[in-house]
Structures are given as C-alpha cells and as structure tokens.
Design a protein around this motif. Structure first.
Motif, PDB file in Angstrom:
ATOM      1  N   GLY A 283      31.528  46.670  32.354  1.00  0.00           N
ATOM      2  CA  GLY A 283      30.254  46.254  31.758  1.00  0.00           C
ATOM      3  C   GLY A 283      29.795  44.919  32.304  1.00  0.00           C
ATOM      4  O   GLY A 283      28.592  44.666  32.404  1.00  0.00           O
ATOM      5  N   LEU A 284      30.743  44.067  32.675  1.00  0.00           N
ATOM      6  CA  LEU A 284      30.386  42.760  33.236  1.00  0.00           C
ATOM      7  C   LEU A 284      30.071  42.874  34.732  1.00  0.00           C
ATOM      8  O   LEU A 284      29.496  41.962  35.332  1.00  0.00           O
ATOM      9  CB  LEU A 284      31.503  41.744  32.980  1.00  0.00           C
ATOM     10  CG  LEU A 284      31.638  41.327  31.502  1.00  0.00           C
ATOM     11  CD1 LEU A 284      32.950  40.605  31.249  1.00  0.00           C
ATOM     12  CD2 LEU A 284      30.464  40.450  31.069  1.00  0.00           C
ATOM     13  N   GLY A 285      30.528  43.998  35.303  1.00  0.00           N
ATOM     14  CA  GLY A 285      30.071  44.381  36.640  1.00  0.00           C
ATOM     15  C   GLY A 285      30.581  43.544  37.800  1.00  0.00           C
ATOM     16  O   GLY A 285      29.908  43.464  38.820  1.00  0.00           O
ATOM     17  N   ASP A 286      31.759  42.955  37.698  1.00  0.00           N
ATOM     18  CA  ASP A 286      32.276  42.139  38.799  1.00  0.00           C
ATOM     19  C   ASP A 286      33.456  42.882  39.440  1.00  0.00           C
ATOM     20  O   ASP A 286      34.445  43.187  38.759  1.00  0.00           O
ATOM     21  CB  ASP A 286      32.719  40.777  38.254  1.00  0.00           C
ATOM     22  CG  ASP A 286      33.247  39.876  39.336  1.00  0.00           C
ATOM     23  OD1 ASP A 286      32.450  39.108  39.903  1.00  0.00           O
ATOM     24  OD2 ASP A 286      34.467  39.949  39.628  1.00  0.00           O
ATOM     25  N   ALA A 287      33.360  43.146  40.755  1.00  0.00           N
ATOM     26  CA  ALA A 287      34.368  43.975  41.424  1.00  0.00           C
ATOM     27  C   ALA A 287      35.758  43.352  41.343  1.00  0.00           C
ATOM     28  O   ALA A 287      36.760  44.049  41.099  1.00  0.00           O
ATOM     29  CB  ALA A 287      33.970  44.185  42.887  1.00  0.00           C
ATOM     30  N   ASP A 288      35.833  42.035  41.539  1.00  0.00           N
ATOM     31  CA  ASP A 288      37.135  41.364  41.487  1.00  0.00           C
ATOM     32  C   ASP A 288      37.724  41.454  40.075  1.00  0.00           C
ATOM     33  O   ASP A 288      38.921  41.720  39.902  1.00  0.00           O
ATOM     34  CB  ASP A 288      36.966  39.889  41.908  1.00  0.00           C
ATOM     35  CG  ASP A 288      38.261  39.125  41.754  1.00  0.00           C
ATOM     36  OD1 ASP A 288      39.257  39.558  42.373  1.00  0.00           O
ATOM     37  OD2 ASP A 288      38.293  38.126  40.992  1.00  0.00           O
ATOM     38  N   LEU A 289      36.869  41.263  39.090  1.00  0.00           N
ATOM     39  CA  LEU A 289      37.333  41.352  37.691  1.00  0.00           C
ATOM     40  C   LEU A 289      37.859  42.758  37.393  1.00  0.00           C
ATOM     41  O   LEU A 289      38.910  42.915  36.760  1.00  0.00           O
ATOM     42  CB  LEU A 289      36.182  41.001  36.742  1.00  0.00           C
ATOM     43  CG  LEU A 289      36.480  41.145  35.258  1.00  0.00           C
ATOM     44  CD1 LEU A 289      37.500  40.112  34.791  1.00  0.00           C
ATOM     45  CD2 LEU A 289      35.200  41.013  34.415  1.00  0.00           C
ATOM     46  N   ILE A 290      37.154  43.765  37.888  1.00  0.00           N
ATOM     47  CA  ILE A 290      37.583  45.150  37.632  1.00  0.00           C
ATOM     48  C   ILE A 290      38.955  45.403  38.278  1.00  0.00           C
ATOM     49  O   ILE A 290      39.855  45.981  37.655  1.00  0.00           O
ATOM     50  CB  ILE A 290      36.527  46.153  38.166  1.00  0.00           C
ATOM     51  CG1 ILE A 290      35.229  45.989  37.356  1.00  0.00           C
ATOM     52  CG2 ILE A 290      37.032  47.591  38.075  1.00  0.00           C
ATOM     53  CD1 ILE A 290      34.030  46.720  37.927  1.00  0.00           C
ATOM     54  N   ALA A 291      39.118  44.915  39.513  1.00  0.00           N
ATOM     55  CA  ALA A 291      40.406  45.114  40.204  1.00  0.00           C
ATOM     56  C   ALA A 291      41.526  44.411  39.439  1.00  0.00           C
ATOM     57  O   ALA A 291      42.611  44.978  39.219  1.00  0.00           O
ATOM     58  CB  ALA A 291      40.301  44.577  41.632  1.00  0.00           C
ATOM     59  N   ARG A 292      41.277  43.186  39.002  1.00  0.00           N
ATOM     60  CA  ARG A 292      42.310  42.437  38.253  1.00  0.00           C
ATOM     61  C   ARG A 292      42.612  43.120  36.919  1.00  0.00           C
ATOM     62  O   ARG A 292      43.752  43.134  36.459  1.00  0.00           O
ATOM     63  CB  ARG A 292      41.837  40.994  38.016  1.00  0.00           C
ATOM     64  CG  ARG A 292      41.919  40.124  39.272  1.00  0.00           C
ATOM     65  CD  ARG A 292      41.653  38.664  38.989  1.00  0.00           C
ATOM     66  NE  ARG A 292      40.286  38.383  38.605  1.00  0.00           N
ATOM     67  CZ  ARG A 292      39.913  37.968  37.395  1.00  0.00           C
ATOM     68  NH1 ARG A 292      40.805  37.790  36.455  1.00  0.00           N
ATOM     69  NH2 ARG A 292      38.635  37.725  37.119  1.00  0.00           N
ATOM     70  N   THR A 293      41.567  43.702  36.324  1.00  0.00           N
ATOM     71  CA  THR A 293      41.760  44.386  35.035  1.00  0.00           C
ATOM     72  C   THR A 293      42.674  45.595  35.203  1.00  0.00           C
ATOM     73  O   THR A 293      43.563  45.842  34.376  1.00  0.00           O
ATOM     74  CB  THR A 293      40.388  44.819  34.466  1.00  0.00           C
ATOM     75  OG1 THR A 293      39.574  43.664  34.344  1.00  0.00           O
ATOM     76  CG2 THR A 293      40.533  45.469  33.110  1.00  0.00           C
ATOM     77  N   LYS A 294      42.446  46.338  36.277  1.00  0.00           N
ATOM     78  CA  LYS A 294      43.286  47.524  36.519  1.00  0.00           C
ATOM     79  C   LYS A 294      44.747  47.125  36.692  1.00  0.00           C
ATOM     80  O   LYS A 294      45.653  47.800  36.205  1.00  0.00           O
ATOM     81  CB  LYS A 294      42.777  48.289  37.745  1.00  0.00           C
ATOM     82  CG  LYS A 294      41.495  49.051  37.433  1.00  0.00           C
ATOM     83  CD  LYS A 294      40.995  49.812  38.633  1.00  0.00           C
ATOM     84  CE  LYS A 294      39.715  50.563  38.265  1.00  0.00           C
ATOM     85  NZ  LYS A 294      38.984  51.059  39.423  1.00  0.00           N
ATOM     86  N   GLN A 295      44.965  46.008  37.382  1.00  0.00           N
ATOM     87  CA  GLN A 295      46.350  45.525  37.567  1.00  0.00           C
ATOM     88  C   GLN A 295      46.965  45.130  36.226  1.00  0.00           C
ATOM     89  O   GLN A 295      48.111  45.447  35.924  1.00  0.00           O
ATOM     90  CB  GLN A 295      46.359  44.303  38.487  1.00  0.00           C
ATOM     91  CG  GLN A 295      46.205  44.657  39.955  1.00  0.00           C
ATOM     92  CD  GLN A 295      45.946  43.404  40.798  1.00  0.00           C
ATOM     93  OE1 GLN A 295      46.068  42.280  40.333  1.00  0.00           O
ATOM     94  NE2 GLN A 295      45.562  43.609  42.043  1.00  0.00           N
ATOM     95  N   LEU A 296      46.180  44.441  35.420  1.00  0.00           N
ATOM     96  CA  LEU A 296      46.694  44.004  34.108  1.00  0.00           C
ATOM     97  C   LEU A 296      47.029  45.213  33.231  1.00  0.00           C
ATOM     98  O   LEU A 296      48.070  45.255  32.569  1.00  0.00           O
ATOM     99  CB  LEU A 296      45.647  43.115  33.425  1.00  0.00           C
ATOM    100  CG  LEU A 296      45.978  42.647  32.011  1.00  0.00           C
ATOM    101  CD1 LEU A 296      45.668  41.163  31.854  1.00  0.00           C
ATOM    102  CD2 LEU A 296      45.226  43.424  30.945  1.00  0.00           C
ATOM    103  N   ILE A 297      46.165  46.228  33.267  1.00  0.00           N
ATOM    104  CA  ILE A 297      46.407  47.435  32.457  1.00  0.00           C
ATOM    105  C   ILE A 297      47.706  48.115  32.903  1.00  0.00           C
ATOM    106  O   ILE A 297      48.534  48.498  32.075  1.00  0.00           O
ATOM    107  CB  ILE A 297      45.195  48.398  32.552  1.00  0.00           C
ATOM    108  CG1 ILE A 297      44.013  47.814  31.777  1.00  0.00           C
ATOM    109  CG2 ILE A 297      45.546  49.778  32.013  1.00  0.00           C
ATOM    110  CD1 ILE A 297      42.702  48.542  32.000  1.00  0.00           C
ATOM    111  N   ALA A 298      47.875  48.233  34.219  1.00  0.00           N
ATOM    112  CA  ALA A 298      49.095  48.873  34.738  1.00  0.00           C
ATOM    113  C   ALA A 298      50.328  48.105  34.278  1.00  0.00           C
ATOM    114  O   ALA A 298      51.328  48.690  33.827  1.00  0.00           O
ATOM    115  CB  ALA A 298      49.033  48.935  36.266  1.00  0.00           C
TER     116      ALA A 298
END
Ligand code: SF4
Length: 450
Positions: A283-298
């Motif tokens: 929703g915040l739409g930042d590619a780097d944030l999305i990539a970091r989020t996926k790592q955190l979720i994993a």
C-alpha cells in the motif's frame, strides 16, 4: 446532532462490499435491538483507549455503568489513565425538567481543572438527547475557555446498536480532531491504524515489526492512542483498517477528504499477519520496502514454525467450535487453522455481510455458520465430535456439559492472540485447555452415584 440523514448515511456505507445497490445498507434498529449494547456504548468503546482524554458521559449515572471500560485496552501513556475514571454529569429528574447544560459546563470545568486532560469527549445519551441539551454549543464555548479540544459525540443509545455507535465516534473524531494539528515531522511511510483498540496489547504484537521496517504509526483510532497524534492523522500516506468494518466510514471519508488510500487487514493467525504486513508495504508502494518486508515475513514465519512444533502433535486431528462475535468469527478461525485445528462451526450472529463471506471462505462449504449459537453449539459439538469450544464466558457451561475443553476468546481474555507472538499465546492456552482434566471430570457422576 445525530440527525436522521446522518444515521441513514452511516447505515448505508458505500464502502461496504455488500452495499452495491445503495439500498442494501445495514438494517435500521427495531425496538429491543440494542439490548446487545447501545450506540452510546459502542462510541465509548471505540474512543476509550485515548487514555490522555477525559470521557465525560452526559446522562444519568446508569449509562456509565452500562459502558464501563472492562476490556484490557493497554496504554503506554505515562500520565493518569483517564479511562479508569467514570466521569458523568449524573443527570437527575430536576435536570430533565430544567435542562442539563449548566451541569455539563460545570463538569467540564471541574475535569479540566482537576485532571488536565488533552481533550474531553462529551457523550450524549438517550436522556440528554431527548431533553435537547445543546452539547455542541457547550463544547464550543468550553474549547474557547480552556484551549483544548472538546469533542461532542452524538451517539445516544436509542439511535441504534454498538456498530453504529462506533461509526458515530469516528464521525466525531473526523469532525473535531483530525486535521487540527500538523505533525512535527512526516515520513514517506506514515500510516494510521484504525479499529485496533489494543485489547490485551494486540497492537503491540505487530507494531515492533512495522517499526523495524521503518513504517511509522502516525496515529491510531484508538489503541494506545494520543489525542495530539490523531489530530495529525490527515498527513498519513495509508489508512489501515484493522478487523473493524464498523469503522469503515472513517477511512472512506479520509480518502475523499484528504486522498489517503485505505486497506482492510487482520492480524490474527500466521497467514493473515503475514498478508497484512505485506499489504501495508504494498500500500505504501516502495519496492525496497516490499522486498525487506518479504524477508522479514520469511524470518518471522520460520521462527514461529520452530516454536509451534511442540504444539502440532497435540492439535493433530482436533476439531473446534467457535462462538464469538463480528470479525473474530473468521479471524480466530483462521488462527486456529494455522495451528492445525479444524474449525467445524463458527458463529456469525453479530457479523457483517463481509464477515460472513470471509467465515464461509475460511470454513469451506462443510463448515457451519451458526446464526443462533446459543441453541446450536451443543448440538454441533455432538454431531461433529468437537474437542474444543472457544467462546465467551457464558458458554463455559456448554463445554462442561459436553465434557470438552473450553477457552475464552472474548473480552475477558487476558492474553493477546494477535500477531505471530499472539498465535503462540493461543497455542499455549489451547494446549492447557485440552490437557486440563477438569473438563472430562466435572460433569461426571460421583463414584457412589449409579
Ligand atoms: S444511552 Fe440510552 S440505551 Fe444506552 S445505556 Fe444510556 S439510557 Fe441505556
């Protein structure tokens, strides 16, 4: 004033998915329908977590008793927690005849003088709405006199039930608080959380993860909330509606007024927590944030799975009946499924249309959606051979009669079941319930009885 057009508008919420025709809004209440909690109660429950504000009930003292803060809405506010004080104008017969505005004025002066709140929420009730006290005018004057926000909340009990009261509380905040202060600083990842009341610290289960990602919670309505923060809510880049369709009017209006997009999420269970954190990043739409989020979720999911491993064997093949309200009809069901427990039935008595659709999605075609759980749950336990009943305190006796394990998932619960950590709390509580011998023994006849 809670005028008829305003009530109609809030009942016909256009952002609700089921309201496609604009004539399929929520039902108007009929006499007796508010026995499950009136609009005033709903509005106060929604705003109570603002512990730095005084909550003044303009009505007879019995109204305070009806809505007293019984949930564990945790706050990190260091000052005096004003949700623990029952402020009321204590309207009497005399005031009904001569009007209660003077009493309201004096009460506000007294509260500001003795407790120094950041704001005062003034709730109208059936009696003061009917005698026609102009609480708007009193609040306007008091705001001028004291220099802090005075927020009239027009949700007298007779206009409807709890959900409508929540919407009216949202209206009051939108009209009198949001947009009245600029934040000291802004970040590209500022969000508002709407509809999480931080009951048992639910919000604190996932807020640290958002912080780690650099996502800032600019304001909340209203878990662990601050008046000064909600006043700056118009500067957020995303509104996150947490499990609360009752407040959906607010993010919809914030979108119209300030252009802030909104998403709807749930933080119960592993799948939903992961999906929600990712939805916020997207929703915040930042590619780097999305990539970091996926790592955190994993990372978090792997950590969770490791800690859940000892419980998996205990829960294998177990079936549960869930009798709770609103969004919990599906959000707790999803958490139970994440633990490997089959949910054979859930109550949708107090759920919205969207909640019912989600409950059906999670339970599948075989799952029972109970509309009259009080009468249905015992029968379903017999039919399905369920091992667990998760419900509010009153259903304990059904579990005892049926000799199955019981866990309280309603307001009386003391631990948070939100986020990844909360799922572990739920697992531990269910393990304890399943291993508790009392449920097998309590309904047995004494050995000397035939
Ligand atoms: S506001 Fe009305 S319905 Fe609600 S508790 Fe007071 S008198 Fe009862």
């Amino acid at each position: 004033m809670a005028t008829k057009p305003k009530i109609r508008e809030l009942l016909d919420e256009s952002a609700c998915a089921h309201n496609k025709t604009k004539t399929a809004g929520c039902n108007k209440t009929v006499p007796g329908a508010t026995t499950g909690g009136c609009a005033f109660e709903g509005s106060q429950i929604s705003l109570f977590p603002y512990a730095d504000a005084a909550h003044l009930v303009h009505g007879p003292i019995t109204c305070v008793g009806a809505s007293w803060e019984t949930r564990l809405t945790r706050t990190s506010w260091q000052g005096r927690d004003m949700t623990q004080m029952g402020f009321t104008t204590g309207i009497s017969t005399n005031d009904v005849v001569f009007g209660g505005e003077e009493k309201l004025r004096q009460s506000i002066d007294y509260i500001v003088g003795h407790y120094a709140p950041q704001a005062v929420f003034v709730y109208s009730t059936c009696v003061t709405a009917m005698i026609g006290d102009d609480i708007d005018a009193v609040c306007r004057q008091a705001q001028q006199d004291h220099g802090i926000p005075m927020v009239p909340v027009h949700a007298p009990g007779f206009v409807g039930g709890k959900n409508l009261g929540s919407r009216l509380a949202g209206e009051a905040v939108l009209t009198h608080l949001i947009g009245t202060l600029e934040p000291e600083e802004t970040t590209p990842f500022d969000i508002n959380l709407i509809g999480d009341y931080n009951v048992t610290g639910d919000m604190w289960q996932y807020a640290p993860l958002l912080k780690e990602l650099g996502i800032r919670i600019l304001s909340t309505l209203s878990g662990d909330g601050r008046v000064a923060r909600i006043r700056t809510a118009h500067r957020a880049h995303l509104n996150v509606l947490v499990c609360a369709k009752s407040l959906i009017s607010l993010p919809r209006k914030l979108k119209e007024k300030y252009g802030i997009p909104f998403i709807s999420v749930s933080f119960y269970g592993k799948r939903d927590t992961s999906a929600s954190i990712l939805a916020i990043a997207e929703g915040l739409g930042d590619a780097d944030l999305i990539a970091r989020t996926k790592q955190l979720i994993a990372r978090e999911e792997a950590r969770l799975e490791e800690r859940l491993a000892p419980y998996r064997e205990i829960f294998r093949g177990k079936k549960a009946v869930l009798n709770t309200g609103g969004n919990k009809s599906w959000s707790i069901a999803s958490a139970l499924q994440d633990l490997g427990i089959e949910v054979v039935a859930t109550s949708v008595k107090k759920s919205t249309q969207v909640d019912k659709e989600k409950a059906r999605k999670y339970l599948g075609e075989k799952g029972v959606l109970m509309t009259n759980p009080g009468a249905e749950q015992a029968k379903i336990i017999d039919q399905t051979g369920a091992d667990l009943l998760l419900a509010g305190g009153r259903s304990l006796y059904t579990a005892i009669k049926k000799k199955i394990a019981f866990a309280d998932v309603n307001q009386e619960k003391k631990k948070s079941y939100g986020g990844y950590e909360g799922l572990l709390n739920l697992a531990e509580d269910l393990k304890n319930a399943l291993e508790n011998p009392v449920f097998k023994n309590v309904a047995r006849r004494a050995p000397w009885e035939k």
